[in-house]
Design a protein around this motif. Structure first.
Motif, PDB file in Angstrom:
ATOM      1  N   SER A   1       0.820  -1.216   0.000  1.00 46.00           N
ATOM      2  CA  SER A   1       0.000   0.000   0.000  1.00 46.00           C
ATOM      3  C   SER A   1       0.857   1.271   0.000  1.00 46.00           C
ATOM      4  O   SER A   1       0.395   2.318  -0.439  1.00 46.00           O
ATOM      5  CB  SER A   1      -0.932   0.018   1.208  1.00 46.00           C
ATOM      6  N   GLY A   2       2.069   1.173   0.504  1.00 42.54           N
ATOM      7  CA  GLY A   2       2.937   2.340   0.563  1.00 42.54           C
ATOM      8  C   GLY A   2       2.707   3.217   1.783  1.00 42.54           C
ATOM      9  O   GLY A   2       3.535   4.044   2.123  1.00 42.54           O
ATOM     10  N   ASP A   3       1.568   3.066   2.428  1.00 43.30           N
ATOM     11  CA  ASP A   3       1.247   3.857   3.621  1.00 43.30           C
ATOM     12  C   ASP A   3       0.537   2.928   4.601  1.00 43.30           C
ATOM     13  O   ASP A   3      -0.696   2.841   4.615  1.00 43.30           O
ATOM     14  CB  ASP A   3       0.366   5.048   3.246  1.00 43.30           C
ATOM     15  N   GLY A   4       1.341   2.253   5.415  1.00 45.75           N
ATOM     16  CA  GLY A   4       0.799   1.248   6.323  1.00 45.75           C
ATOM     17  C   GLY A   4      -0.214   1.789   7.309  1.00 45.75           C
ATOM     18  O   GLY A   4      -1.217   1.130   7.597  1.00 45.75           O
ATOM     19  N   GLU A   5       0.003   2.980   7.810  1.00 42.76           N
ATOM     20  CA  GLU A   5      -0.935   3.572   8.774  1.00 42.76           C
ATOM     21  C   GLU A   5      -2.292   3.818   8.122  1.00 42.76           C
ATOM     22  O   GLU A   5      -3.336   3.526   8.715  1.00 42.76           O
ATOM     23  CB  GLU A   5      -0.367   4.869   9.350  1.00 42.76           C
TER      24      GLU A   5
END
Length: 167
Positions: free
Chosen positions: A133-137
């Motif tokens: 996703s590139g943005d885990g949060e």
């Protein structure tokens, strides 16, 4: 190595459940089918927050020192233990419904193998998709918003599959 461990753990657990399924073959097929559907619907109700049920489980995490000793071997062991579903916390009810379905199926090993591989692959997919996703949060937030619905749907699908199995 982690994914291989997850898949191996799922397959071993499914194999053990399949072997134990022979103990339930004296029950009439309709009774076994009804039990699978009932458990899957109870699982859906639990995950929807409509029925408080406590699940039997080992509600703890696998120790981190497993990975510290030897990274590759530790990843395999960690994946295997997680893939069995018996050494750590399982938040959704669908895996329990799947366990009952495999235990009461009493048929070919192929569906049990598919269930074990599916469980392991599902557990492997989560961290892989999070990383991709590139943005885990942000991914975690989206997952949290959808997780309850996803778990309910999984249990309903197990009930639907079990109710449509010809006897």
């Amino acid at each position: 190595m982690f994914t291989c461990g997850l898949l191996a753990g799922g397959v071993v657990t499914a194999g053990v459940l399949w072997l134990l399924s022979g103990l339930f073959t004296p029950l009439p097929a309709g009774v076994r089918q009804g039990l699978v559907v009932t458990v899957a619907l109870l699982a859906a109700l639990r995950d929807a927050g409509r029925m408080p049920l406590r699940l039997p489980q080992n509600a703890r995490q696998i120790p981190q020192d497993v990975l510290r000793r030897h990274l590759a071997r530790g990843a395999l062991q960690f994946g295997f233990e997680l893939g069995t579903g018996v050494r750590t916390y399982v938040s959704a009810s669908a895996p329990y419904a799947l366990v009952v379905a495999v235990l009461l199926s009493g048929g070919s090993y192929a569906p049990a193998l598919a269930a074990g591989l599916g469980f392991g692959a599902g557990r492997a997919l989560t961290p892989a998709l999070r990383r991709l996703s590139g943005d885990g949060e942000r991914w975690d937030g989206r997952l949290a918003g959808r997780l309850s619905g996803m778990t309910v749907v999984c249990s309903v699908l197990i009930a639907a599959a079990a109710s449509g199995v010809p006897q």
